[in-house]
Design an enzyme around this catalytic site. Structure first.
Site, PDB file in Angstrom:
ATOM      1  N   HIS A 114       0.857  -1.210   0.161  1.00 41.18           N
ATOM      2  CA  HIS A 114       0.127  -0.046  -0.023  1.00 41.18           C
ATOM      3  C   HIS A 114       0.961   1.115   0.105  1.00 41.18           C
ATOM      4  CE1 HIS A 114       1.010  -0.562   4.129  1.00 41.18           C
ATOM      5  NE2 HIS A 114       0.718   0.844   4.350  1.00 41.18           N
ATOM      6  N   ASP A 164       0.532   5.015   1.646  1.00 40.19           N
ATOM      7  CA  ASP A 164      -0.375   5.635   2.901  1.00 40.19           C
ATOM      8  C   ASP A 164      -1.314   6.622   2.465  1.00 40.19           C
ATOM      9  OD1 ASP A 164       1.172   4.284   4.951  1.00 40.19           O
ATOM     10  OD2 ASP A 164       2.819   5.735   4.673  1.00 40.19           O
ATOM     11  N   ARG A 217       5.174   7.394  13.189  1.00 42.91           N
ATOM     12  CA  ARG A 217       5.325   7.963  11.787  1.00 42.91           C
ATOM     13  C   ARG A 217       4.876   9.493  11.806  1.00 42.91           C
ATOM     14  NH1 ARG A 217       1.252   5.310   7.636  1.00 42.91           N
ATOM     15  NH2 ARG A 217      -0.207   7.029   8.027  1.00 42.91           N
ATOM     16  N   HIS A 265       4.963   0.023   0.171  1.00 36.57           N
ATOM     17  CA  HIS A 265       5.423  -0.625   1.405  1.00 36.57           C
ATOM     18  C   HIS A 265       4.596  -1.595   1.912  1.00 36.57           C
ATOM     19  CE1 HIS A 265       3.811   3.061   3.289  1.00 36.57           C
ATOM     20  NE2 HIS A 265       3.558   2.367   4.360  1.00 36.57           N
TER      21      HIS A 265
END
Length: 380
Positions: A198, A200, A363, A347
């Site tokens: 995917h 983000d 993150r 990722h």
């Protein structure tokens, strides 16, 4: 910012109806955690140490509600960079490429001390190498406000609609699997792999660009992250196929993410949205074209019938997933900050350790420009 070459549409899903049971189109949501043992994280369970950074433990605050995101003008700092990278890759830097097309490891550079010129070069270097693992960083020792101040240089902070966040700091997205967590056993009772490619929050009108993920706590081994170069994935296609993809748009949905969270009794901070983006997007600093569809959030191709859309998306998903010759695997070690460009990569986390050890990361997710397309250019 370069303008969008084609019209895009934003749709707000006014009713995110909870579903019965944990159903999801994307695997990664199936092992997403929405709670943890406070006793284990405090070191009160035999066999597990306390969390090293308790102020980064996630909370899910149901009182946090936000209006729809408003468009903003993103400035791409990578366009200003000196591409010899003198303020980033100094004489002390040790640079090792993980593969020819994607992934670099850097030692001897402290991200927290970079000047603005160094940050510009960081944005450009990451856009070129797609994902860079900086070792020996002090980022996790910064106060959370200082970490956020650093990140905001690269764009407006994204507040995730459903994830846990440090108390008082919803701008930090936490990736957390607590000590003693056994949900992996439940997941693999029905699945053969945890790989879930995917990019983000691609459902946002202005999805992320330069993105930061830093390790707080990790298992002794396992929990690596896979990355794939979606610009190289585009380059591998035949010119005829590339040309046919240009002009096509795909819808990206955040509805299912909210449905899964609410079905499991968790929160959502903002009503989910559906946006359309070009299947081939252009990077504003490098000019590279990259495929921009992913199985977690992309739902269909605008203007195609279901069977047509499904067949084309299936080919693109498999092309990206099976492209081991344009992928890299990042192993986490203490003091690592991984920086990647969400516009030209996908990722997947790996759920491959079975000893119940904690995996805890934070993150920072600056938003970038609205995805845009530039005309097809055949290779001479």
């Amino acid at each position: 910012m370069a303008p969008s070459a084609i019209a895009t549409v934003t749709e707000t899903a006014t009713s995110a109806t909870p579903i019965k049971g944990p159903r999801s189109i994307g695997q990664y949501k199936e092992f997403q955690t929405y709670n943890y043992s406070k006793e284990a994280e405090a070191g009160q369970v035999e066999g597990f140490e306390a969390a090293k950074y308790p102020h980064y433990l996630p909370v899910w605050d149901a009182t946090q509600k936000y209006p729809p995101l408003e468009p903003f003008e993103h400035y791409e700092h990578g366009k200003d960079a000196d591409t010899s990278f003198p303020d980033l890759l100094t004489a002390e830097a040790k640079v090792t490429d993980l593969t020819p097309t994607i992934g670099t490891e850097v030692r001897g550079v402290q991200l927290s001390t970079l000047t603005d010129a160094g940050k510009d070069q960081l944005a450009r270097f990451v856009a070129e190498r797609k994902v860079v693992a900086f070792r020996g960083q002090d980022f996790k020792e910064l106060s959370i406000p200082d970490a956020l101040k650093y990140g905001e240089y690269f764009g407006r902070h994204h507040i995730h609609p459903t994830s846990g966040a440090p108390e008082g700091y919803p701008e930090i997205h936490l990736v957390h699997r607590g000590a003693g967590d056994t949900k992996a056993d439940q997941f693999f009772a029905n699945r053969v792999s945890s790989v879930a490619w995917h990019t983000d929050v691609s459902y946002e009108q202005q999805p992320p660009g330069t993105t930061f993920l830093y390790i707080l706590d990790k298992p002794e081994t396992g929990g690596d992250t896979l990355f794939v170069n979606t610009a190289e994935a585009y380059n591998r296609l035949s010119p005829l196929f590339q040309e046919r993809l240009h002009g096509l748009q795909a819808s990206h949905s955040g509805v299912e993410q909210v449905q899964v969270a609410t079905a499991r009794g968790s929160i959502y901070r903002r009503e989910p949205v559906i946006n359309t983006h070009p299947i081939v997007r252009t990077h504003p600093a490098t000019g590279e074209k990259a495929l921009y569809v992913n199985p977690q959030f992309t739902r269909d191709i605008v203007g195609l019938k279901k069977e047509e859309s499904d067949a084309l998306l299936k080919f693109l998903y498999e092309h990206i997933a099976f492209g081991a010759d344009f992928q890299a695997r990042v192993k986490w070690e203490e003091g690592t900050v991984v920086v990647w460009d969400n516009r030209v990569t996908q990722h997947s986390a790996l759920l491959d350790w079975k000893n119940g050890q904690r995996r805890h990361l934070a993150r920072i997710t600056p938003q970038a420009e609205r995805p845009f397309e530039t005309p097809f250019e055949p290779v001479n």
